[in-house]
Design an enzyme around this catalytic site. Structure first.
Site, PDB file in Angstrom:
ATOM      1  N   HIS A 141      -9.507  -2.371  -4.196  1.00  0.00           N
ATOM      2  CA  HIS A 141      -9.000  -1.131  -3.608  1.00  0.00           C
ATOM      3  C   HIS A 141     -10.058  -0.036  -3.708  1.00  0.00           C
ATOM      4  CE1 HIS A 141      -4.557  -2.068  -3.183  1.00  0.00           C
ATOM      5  NE2 HIS A 141      -5.021  -3.131  -3.828  1.00  0.00           N
TER       6      HIS A 141
ATOM      7  N   HIS B  80      -5.115  -2.009   1.648  1.00  0.00           N
ATOM      8  CA  HIS B  80      -4.941  -0.704   2.286  1.00  0.00           C
ATOM      9  C   HIS B  80      -6.086  -0.543   3.276  1.00  0.00           C
ATOM     10  CE1 HIS B  80      -2.630   0.623  -1.529  1.00  0.00           C
ATOM     11  NE2 HIS B  80      -1.787   0.223  -0.587  1.00  0.00           N
TER      12      HIS B  80
ATOM     13  N   GLU C 178     -10.259  -0.788  -8.547  1.00  0.00           N
ATOM     14  CA  GLU C 178     -10.506   0.428  -7.766  1.00  0.00           C
ATOM     15  C   GLU C 178     -12.008   0.681  -7.834  1.00  0.00           C
ATOM     16  OE1 GLU C 178      -8.225   2.092  -6.133  1.00  0.00           O
ATOM     17  OE2 GLU C 178      -6.321   1.387  -6.959  1.00  0.00           O
TER      18      GLU C 178
ATOM     19  N   GLU D 273      -9.138   1.709   2.714  1.00  0.00           N
ATOM     20  CA  GLU D 273      -9.945   1.502   1.518  1.00  0.00           C
ATOM     21  C   GLU D 273     -10.931   0.387   1.842  1.00  0.00           C
ATOM     22  OE1 GLU D 273      -7.181   1.029  -1.734  1.00  0.00           O
ATOM     23  OE2 GLU D 273      -6.162   2.913  -1.225  1.00  0.00           O
TER      24      GLU D 273
END
Length: 443
Positions: free
Chosen positions: A190, A83, A281, A86
């Site tokens: 991410h 992404h 994440e 990110e």
């Protein structure tokens, strides 16, 4: 001895230290090319394809034999910036590259890791999205998708339902890349939360969705892998570091339990590429100010290194016929954890199975023959950056050269659509029943 080490340090390449800022495509390319030129003996830089707008999808390989696979040396990969908005993972991987190459010959642990592992690092899978971001922002930005406005983490084939979105150039490039290497372990980086998420991201009742989860046959290994990363990150291991509605005990979560998604990359890796992948994440804020980057590096450096080491758990080896010829495309599975797409040997007859310490029965299947069973005991610790080595000699006459490489193909369709039974890992437990009930009553 001290003089020898001093001379070795003087002989090693020196490059300008990477600064803690956001590096756009020209700057990132210049850094990667500089590393490749100055550390040519342990690195190899190549592009696996191009983005919609024609930007290269760069991968830097670090290893003692960076340009080719060597038997017994597992392939590991990190992918970031899937992404585009990110951005922390992108910068962390650039700093990881610098740390690896500058530590070789100086740090015994990193030197051994480079000796025993071929490490593939892709700092940006979505360079167009990154360039589209106008300014740092903690929340959604238009650069999340690629230039065709497709979310790349919803763009892969799905094992549980049809995914009819047009396959994007970045996705196709990664899928082709997965077919060229024997990747064993991976993580994609991410942002927007602080948690290590493990497969499955999608599911059916056969994988446990009736209990608000979707588990693989290797759930014990995936939970261990996620905990390995989270346990070394001081913020990630907190229950709720981002102060959101959902808590992550121990800093890990099953992807489906968190939120289901179709066409995710980690499920595709596990099912079709025989590669265990989790999603990391790494920051509550998707694109934080550059002043925050040093702290992110300090919080993640040990986790990034420790996670690479996990490619050396379990068992590995080659399958041979009675004449000692390696056998490609032979099914190799642990008896009680078979995959919906059976795991097979590569062109060198190699197999890699990530397993926790314990007793297992390996089942080798060749068309036209009864399964061949081999008992193994995985020791508590991997030995000198190596999984347990177990070559298997099949008691068959002839070289079995009639085994076609594509027999049978594992089709890219919803493979779990008609699956009725479920593995031991997906059977309900009282704890998960109570967790599910709590979420139903209080969400």
């Amino acid at each position: 001895m001290d003089c020898a080490r001093l001379w070795l340090g003087l002989l090693l390449p020196v490059v300008a230290a990477l600064d803690f800022s956001y590096h756009h495509q020209p700057e990132m390319e210049a850094f990667l090319k500089s590393i490749s030129q100055n550390y040519s003996s342990i690195t190899h830089l190549h592009s696996i394809g191009e983005s919609v707008e024609g930007r290269n999808l760069w991968v830097l390989i670090v290893g003692r034999f960076p340009k080719e696979h060597r038997i017994g040396i597992p392939e590991f990969k990190y992918v970031a910036n899937m992404h585009g908005d990110e951005a922390v993972g992108r910068e962390l991987l650039l700093h990881l590259i610098e740390y690896l190459v500058t530590s070789d010959g100086r740090d015994p642990e990193i030197t051994n890791l480079i000796n025993s592992t071929r490490i593939h690092i892709m700092p940006s899978m979505n360079p167009d999205g990154f360039e589209a971001v106008l300014k740092p922002d903690c929340f959604y930005n238009k650069g999340r998708e690629n230039s065709n406005f497709y979310d790349l983490n919803r763009n892969f084939p799905d094992a549980f339902e049809f995914n009819t979105v047009p396959r994007q150039p970045e996705t196709v490039a990664v899928m082709k890349w997965l077919n060229t290497e024997t990747f064993v372990l991976s993580a994609n980086l991410h942002g927007g939360a602080l948690v290590a998420s493990y497969p499955f991201d999608n599911g059916v009742p056969a994988t446990g969705t009736l209990y608000s989860r979707s588990l693989t046959p290797d759930d014990d290994v995936f939970q261990y892998l996620a905990r390995t990363y989270a346990s070394r990150n001081p913020d990630m291991r907190k229950r709720n570091p981002c102060r959101t509605k959902i808590e992550f005990p121990g800093g890990i979560v099953n992807g489906y339990f968190w939120y289901p998604l179709k066409g995710g990359m980690q499920d595709y890796n596990y099912i079709w590429a025989q590669c265990f992948e989790i999603t990391l994440e790494l920051s509550c804020c998707k694109y934080p100010r550059k002043e925050k980057l040093p702290s992110f590096w300090n919080e993640n450096k040990d986790s990034l290194i420790d996670y690479i080491k996990q490619v050396h758990i379990g068992v590995k080896g080659q399958i041979f016929d009675q004449n000692g010829t390696p056998l490609p495309n032979v099914t190799v599975e642990v008896q009680d954890r078979k995959h919906v797409c059976p795991y097979r040997t590569n062109k060198f007859g190699e197999y890699y199975l990530l397993l926790l310490p314990g007793f297992y029965v390996i089942e080798v299947t060749v068309p036209g023959h009864n399964p061949h069973l081999t008992k193994v005991t995985i020791p508590p610790k991997s030995q000198n950056f190596s999984a347990l080595k177990k070559d298997i000699l099949l008691p068959f006459t002839g070289q079995l050269d009639h085994i076609p490489e594509s027999d049978p193909l594992c089709p890219i369709i919803p493979l779990y659509r008609d699956l009725q039974g479920h593995s031991a890992a997906t059977k309900p437990s009282l704890f998960l029943f109570l967790v599910t009930l709590f979420h139903i009553l209080f969400k």
